[in-house]
Design an enzyme around this catalytic site. Sequence first.
Site, PDB file in Angstrom:
ATOM      1  N   ASP A 153       0.843  -1.190   0.000  1.00 11.99           N
ATOM      2  CA  ASP A 153       0.000   0.000   0.000  1.00 11.99           C
ATOM      3  C   ASP A 153       0.879   1.240   0.000  1.00 11.99           C
ATOM      4  O   ASP A 153       1.830   1.340   0.772  1.00 11.99           O
ATOM      5  CB  ASP A 153      -0.891   0.015   1.241  1.00 11.99           C
ATOM      6  CG  ASP A 153      -2.362   0.164   0.898  1.00 11.99           C
ATOM      7  OD1 ASP A 153      -2.704   1.153   0.233  1.00 11.99           O
ATOM      8  OD2 ASP A 153      -3.158  -0.710   1.282  1.00 11.99           O
ATOM      9  N   GLU A 194      -6.406   3.717  -6.052  1.00  9.96           N
ATOM     10  CA  GLU A 194      -7.741   3.889  -5.481  1.00  9.96           C
ATOM     11  C   GLU A 194      -8.208   5.291  -5.808  1.00  9.96           C
ATOM     12  O   GLU A 194      -7.549   6.274  -5.470  1.00  9.96           O
ATOM     13  CB  GLU A 194      -7.702   3.694  -3.966  1.00  9.96           C
ATOM     14  CG  GLU A 194      -9.091   3.819  -3.336  1.00  9.96           C
ATOM     15  CD  GLU A 194      -9.046   4.000  -1.830  1.00  9.96           C
ATOM     16  OE1 GLU A 194      -9.998   3.568  -1.170  1.00  9.96           O
ATOM     17  OE2 GLU A 194      -8.075   4.596  -1.311  1.00  9.96           O
ATOM     18  N   HIS A 229     -11.284  -3.903   2.491  1.00  7.41           N
ATOM     19  CA  HIS A 229     -11.200  -3.538   3.917  1.00  7.41           C
ATOM     20  C   HIS A 229     -12.078  -2.340   4.265  1.00  7.41           C
ATOM     21  O   HIS A 229     -12.310  -2.075   5.445  1.00  7.41           O
ATOM     22  CB  HIS A 229      -9.747  -3.225   4.288  1.00  7.41           C
ATOM     23  CG  HIS A 229      -9.209  -2.015   3.598  1.00  7.41           C
ATOM     24  ND1 HIS A 229      -8.959  -1.977   2.242  1.00  7.41           N
ATOM     25  CD2 HIS A 229      -8.880  -0.789   4.065  1.00  7.41           C
ATOM     26  CE1 HIS A 229      -8.501  -0.784   1.918  1.00  7.41           C
ATOM     27  NE2 HIS A 229      -8.449  -0.042   3.003  1.00  7.41           N
ATOM     28  N   ASP A 230     -12.562  -1.604   3.255  1.00  6.59           N
ATOM     29  CA  ASP A 230     -13.412  -0.431   3.491  1.00  6.59           C
ATOM     30  C   ASP A 230     -14.884  -0.696   3.183  1.00  6.59           C
ATOM     31  O   ASP A 230     -15.708   0.212   3.312  1.00  6.59           O
ATOM     32  CB  ASP A 230     -12.950   0.742   2.608  1.00  6.59           C
ATOM     33  CG  ASP A 230     -11.708   1.420   3.139  1.00  6.59           C
ATOM     34  OD1 ASP A 230     -11.458   1.349   4.357  1.00  6.59           O
ATOM     35  OD2 ASP A 230     -10.975   2.022   2.332  1.00  6.59           O
ATOM     36  N   ASP A 251      -3.333   4.503  -2.256  1.00  7.66           N
ATOM     37  CA  ASP A 251      -4.483   4.957  -1.479  1.00  7.66           C
ATOM     38  C   ASP A 251      -4.930   6.350  -1.938  1.00  7.66           C
ATOM     39  O   ASP A 251      -4.103   7.257  -2.062  1.00  7.66           O
ATOM     40  CB  ASP A 251      -4.086   4.986   0.001  1.00  7.66           C
ATOM     41  CG  ASP A 251      -5.246   5.240   0.928  1.00  7.66           C
ATOM     42  OD1 ASP A 251      -6.156   4.401   0.959  1.00  7.66           O
ATOM     43  OD2 ASP A 251      -5.230   6.267   1.632  1.00  7.66           O
TER      44      ASP A 251
END
Length: 558
Positions: free
Chosen positions: A98, A256, A329-330, A199
Amino acid sequence: MKKTWWKESVVYQIYPRSFNDSNGDGIGDIPGIIEKLDYLKELGIDVIWLSPVYQSPNDDNGYDISDYQAIMDDFGTMSDWENLLDEIHKREMKLIMDLVVNHSSDEHAWFAESRKSKDNPYRDYYIWRPGHDGEAPNNWAATFGGSAWDYDEASGEYYLHLFSKKQPDLNWENPKLRNEVYDMMKWWLDKGIDGFRMDVINFISKAEGLPDGPNPHNKKYGDGSQYFMNGPRIHEFLHEMNKEVISNYDVMTVGEMPGVNVEQAIEYTDASRDELQMVFQFEHMDLDSGPEGKWDLKPLDLRDLKESISRWQTGLHGTGWNSLYMNNHDQPRMVSRFGNDKEYRVTSAKMLATFLHMLQGTPYIYQGEEIGMTNIRFDSIKDYKDIETLNYYRDALNEGKSEEDIMQSIYTKGRDNARTPMQWNDEVNAGFTSGTPWIAVNENYKEINASKAVHDPDSIFHYYKKLISLRKQYEIIQYGDYELLLPDHTEIYAYTRSYEGKKLLVLTNFSDQEQVFTKPGELQFDADQVLVSNGVVASLETDEVVLRPYEAVVYLGE
């Protein structure tokens, strides 16, 4: 269309805090991941995406980084991490990390320097502004609630934080900051990693002047997203990153990008533009949200999902490349959100996997998805850990919403749904830890766990294993054209893939009722041509086929 390894790969996302705890402190760790690599290899995984393991005070579960080149104590040491990379590569899998560079932690050394004085050399690494008449510089709301600005009394100015106040935004207008980021990326790539998931990377360019955002619902704060999503210099920054770093390595990149549309995604992922390879877009993740955002619940209309997925499948075909996901994960667990996690949990989980893995793009599996893990309903708000969830609960109560309605939104959309510990077996704490888990384990672990799934040839795990194997076996699944059938049907999602004279027909029933699929005249398939199915194989030798609840079947023909 150029063929590449990352187009032909299947990615598995590990959320390390919740994956596997090796030392009994209740927190998943890097040695714990190493213990489970053979499980991932058996599943057929090519690439592991590891959510942040960097040094962090953990305000947002590691997405607030205080040292980009150190490992969080909770997770282990740099030596542990190097061992993990070696063990992944030994199994002929790859590792992507990440990259969180829209913001850092407020405990990062850069920010500690930046807040010392207005003339500090690091001041311009962050976005500082004076207030207006005792108020914040603009009306932007932070993603996790409250103002996007926090006042620093020592220097008399505000700093921007689009997320938590402990996550100050980095100032990408500063070339020194950008070079620091590029040097850090090279440091990890030189260690041997195989790419980055980036991210909220489309937030890094902010509009000049940082104007107020619209506030149609007359809330306390406005929506500034049009001034920081896909901002004026975003392509310049990503092209520079590619030139300085990415282009010098054979790696995969996925950005993302909340708020990105098809046309913008083509620009980001068109190989001739030298930016990124894939984006995570959120359009299909927002279809069951009302006008006030994710907590404003509304039922999914399958026709909306078809329209969205089809636009992305056809829009990026031949130019860009899709990432395929239904949870992470979100996001809540996909079988609870889009399937039926009670009576038809196994069948609907297989159906959703079929729908997704037969599309064009790179599939991403989130830990536990492959065994059909479900959403959680904790008895009390005190059991929830996620900062976004806790802030929403507080703010919604203050706005006069009922606790019952607030909790229903949290049960449906809260991020902790995805963060309960991985369910490895039917022993204490689902085999995740011998200690007290940092967040409670879902009580259904005795029924839903990896050990049981691996030993059951008819499990969701083995169905995923087959889908992954088929993707490697048939180029039509990787590269074929996509065409939607029955766009107006409210329960059946049917589509074809075409490639080099072959045709794939994918039929999925998104409902708990039988549905009749009427075959278009030009399609010629029979039961002998079934590639995969989650039930008794339906025959297509007649013009109609009855799909049982949540049934999925894929035919391969000429």
